[in-house]
Design a protein around this motif. Structure first.
Motif, PDB file in Angstrom:
ATOM      1  N   SER A 173       0.821  -1.212   0.000  1.00 32.87           N
ATOM      2  CA  SER A 173       0.000   0.000   0.000  1.00 32.87           C
ATOM      3  C   SER A 173       0.857   1.266   0.000  1.00 32.87           C
ATOM      4  O   SER A 173       0.349   2.361  -0.233  1.00 32.87           O
ATOM      5  CB  SER A 173      -0.927   0.006   1.215  1.00 32.87           C
ATOM      6  N   SER A 174       2.144   1.137   0.259  1.00 26.91           N
ATOM      7  CA  SER A 174       3.082   2.261   0.254  1.00 26.91           C
ATOM      8  C   SER A 174       4.496   1.684   0.210  1.00 26.91           C
ATOM      9  O   SER A 174       4.668   0.466   0.341  1.00 26.91           O
ATOM     10  CB  SER A 174       2.884   3.159   1.487  1.00 26.91           C
ATOM     11  N   TYR A 312       1.671   2.861  -6.011  1.00 27.75           N
ATOM     12  CA  TYR A 312       1.011   1.758  -5.315  1.00 27.75           C
ATOM     13  C   TYR A 312      -0.491   1.709  -5.564  1.00 27.75           C
ATOM     14  O   TYR A 312      -1.271   1.436  -4.656  1.00 27.75           O
ATOM     15  CB  TYR A 312       1.348   1.778  -3.825  1.00 27.75           C
TER      16      TYR A 312
END
Length: 332
Positions: A173-174, A312
């Motif tokens: 997600s990051s 992402y």
């Protein structure tokens, strides 16, 4: 017939027969004494042979590092009494010969921190450690080279060597974060100048569906020392879902004096995004453009290009991918 022969010959091996026949006993005793005397006489003579000795190096010069590998064993051609040689031959694990590198370097004329040592010059030092009863005539190898380099230190970035396998509908997600991002490495300058990154040991993460925090071991290059041996790695993982937005289109390179209408004027954009960032991403995070140069070529429709999109996100799609346009005439 066979039993008679067997009984006849077996009689020669009975202990009682030897006890009764004193001549055999006397012969065996004389043979033993002769063997011992011959053995003692043989050991009393001088012999020339070779003996292998392990070597240990100590006391490196300050602020310098040994770059090359030195001989781990010396083969000594020696001359000594048989008794002395037998004692050394039976002593299977010799105490190593200890050589002081700093002293050897000082006694040699080196150039560019490279020193060639003739092993015959070490005869006295080695003799004192081996035995005063043994005379050393030759040493193999006849010479070896000591290559030294100045100790240096520098900061090097760290990179992770990992393989990520996610559960369905999950992904990063990051960015992955590591701490520290740089480490200090100490070693010979000639080695450090070839090192631009320090990597972690290979690690496979399987079935990821949530954030992972773990320590990873660093790979320490040969002949160097790292300020830290491990780093902390944080792998942010989130479940992904689809999001749909409308995004405007920009005509890149268009002069203000020219007016152009695009059909349609906005795009329908869809992508997969982590639930933790779902509400943070909007149309301002994207930039879709049509080059004005393509319009000047007179093409009936022009393709849309993606110039900016969030990190992402997955499976980015937009429609339409090609647009029609109309150039408006300027009013006089």
């Amino acid at each position: 017939m066979d039993n008679k022969l067997l009984n006849k010959y077996s009689g020669y091996f009975k202990i009682e027969k030897y006890k009764q026949d004193s001549r055999i006993v006397i012969f065996l005793i004389c043979l033993l004494i002769a063997t011992v005397l011959w053995f003692l006489n043989a050991l009393g003579k001088d012999y020339t042979t070779q003996i292998d000795y392990p070597v240990k190096y100590v006391n490196m010069p300050k602020q310098q590092f040994l770059v090359n590998d030195l001989p781990k064993h010396f083969t000594l051609k020696v001359n000594a009494h048989g008794f002395t040689l037998l004692r050394h031959k039976l002593h299977l694990s010799f105490t190593p010969i200890v050589l002081n590198v700093n002293n050897m370097v000082k006694s040699q004329q080196g150039q560019n921190n490279i020193y060639t040592v003739n092993t015959i010059s070490l005869t006295n030092r080695i003799s004192q450690q081996v035995s005063n009863e043994i005379k050393i005539s030759e040493i193999y190898p006849s010479s070896f080279t000591i290559v030294l380099d100045s100790m240096k230190t520098k900061l090097v970035p760290v990179a992770v060597n990992i393989d990520l396998k996610f559960k369905q509908h999950n992904n990063l997600s990051s960015p992955i974060s590591i701490e520290p991002k740089e480490v200090s490495i100490e070693g010979p300058g000639s080695i450090l100048e070839k090192i631009d990154t320090i990597y972690t040991q290979k690690k496979i993460f399987e079935g990821l569906d949530q954030m992972v925090e773990e320590e990873l071991d660093l790979i320490e290059p040969d002949k160097t020392s790292l300020s830290v041996k491990k780093i902390k790695v944080k792998i942010p993982v989130s479940q992904f879902t689809e999001k749909v937005i409308n995004s405007p289109i920009v005509i890149a390179g268009k002069p203000d004096s020219v007016k152009i209408k695009l059909f349609p004027s906005t795009l329908k954009v869809s992508f997969m995004v982590g639930l933790d960032k779902f509400s943070d991403i909007g149309e301002s995070d994207f930039r879709f453009v049509v080059p004005f140069a393509d319009i000047l070529e007179g093409k009936p429709n022009v393709g849309v290009q993606v110039k900016k999109s969030p990190e992402y996100i997955l499976d980015l799609k937009y429609t339409p991918m090609n647009l029609e346009y109309l150039i408006e005439k300027q009013k006089k």
